[in-house]
Design a protein around this motif. Structure first.
Motif, short mmCIF file in Angstrom:
data_model
loop_
_atom_site.label_atom_id
_atom_site.label_comp_id
_atom_site.label_asym_id
_atom_site.label_seq_id
_atom_site.Cartn_x
_atom_site.Cartn_y
_atom_site.Cartn_z
N ASP A 25 0.79 -1.27 -0.01
CA ASP A 25 -0.01 0.03 -0.07
C ASP A 25 0.98 1.30 0.02
O ASP A 25 1.95 1.36 0.21
N LEU A 26 0.34 2.41 -0.28
CA LEU A 26 1.17 3.55 -0.37
C LEU A 26 1.59 4.14 0.92
O LEU A 26 2.55 4.88 0.99
N GLU A 27 0.81 3.63 1.86
CA GLU A 27 1.60 3.93 3.24
C GLU A 27 2.62 3.14 3.66
O GLU A 27 2.93 3.40 4.80
N ASP A 28 3.02 2.16 3.17
CA ASP A 28 3.76 1.18 3.45
C ASP A 28 3.55 0.47 4.69
O ASP A 28 4.37 0.12 5.58
N LYS A 29 2.20 0.09 4.92
CA LYS A 29 1.74 -0.58 6.18
C LYS A 29 1.33 -1.91 5.80
O LYS A 29 1.56 -2.81 6.55
#
Length: 161
Positions: A25-29
């Motif tokens: 995901d774009l939040e690196d989560k």
């Protein structure tokens, strides 16, 4: 709810030597590994490395046919997970009409990369994937899960066919 993801790389399953595309995901989560075929991995790797081929490959042809029909890829969505198999759809816009086409995730991802379209995964799929039986009958399930959880960006390197 859908989560936008990007392709972080390709790697090989250490137990089966099958290619895995890693979405993050774009939040690196959140990370989602999807096992894919060799041909699809090659198509994704060619696009990730920006390698052009002398003649259009299948996903290049798909992109060109879509453009030739005055349509465009709006997005791709990995929308289901059943019996350890991921499902996806490709959303096209053609003259203001939205068309949704069933696809394997690997083909949808390869087309999205070539078309500059975003890749989404349903939150339900991400949650289901946390409990996926990644090796079915293998006793090494815990080892593989640990390996996937500890993947680092430098582990991806260049994908070799």
């Amino acid at each position: 709810m859908f989560i936008e993801m990007s392709v972080k790389g390709l790697t090989l399953d250490p137990l089966t030597n099958m290619p895995i595309v890693i979405l993050k995901d774009l939040e690196d989560k959140r990370v989602l590994p999807i096992w894919i075929g060799l041909f699809e991995a090659n198509a994704i790797a060619l696009e990730l490395e920006k390698i052009t081929t002398p003649r259009p490959m299948t996903h290049d042809l798909m992109r060109d046919v879509i453009a030739g029909l005055n349509a465009r890829v709006i997005k791709v969505v990995v929308n289901d997970l059943k019996n350890n198999t991921f499902y996806a759809v490709i959303h096209l816009n053609s003259n203001g009409n939205q068309i949704v086409i069933d696809s394997r995730p690997s083909d949808a991802i390869a087309l999205a990369l070539r078309s500059g379209a975003p890749i989404y995964v349903s939150a339900e799929v991400v949650n289901k994937a946390k409990s996926i039986d990644m090796t079915k009958e293998s006793e090494d399930t815990d080892q593989l899960k640990e390996w996937l959880e500890n993947l680092k960006p430098e582990d991806f390197g260049k994908y070799q066919m």
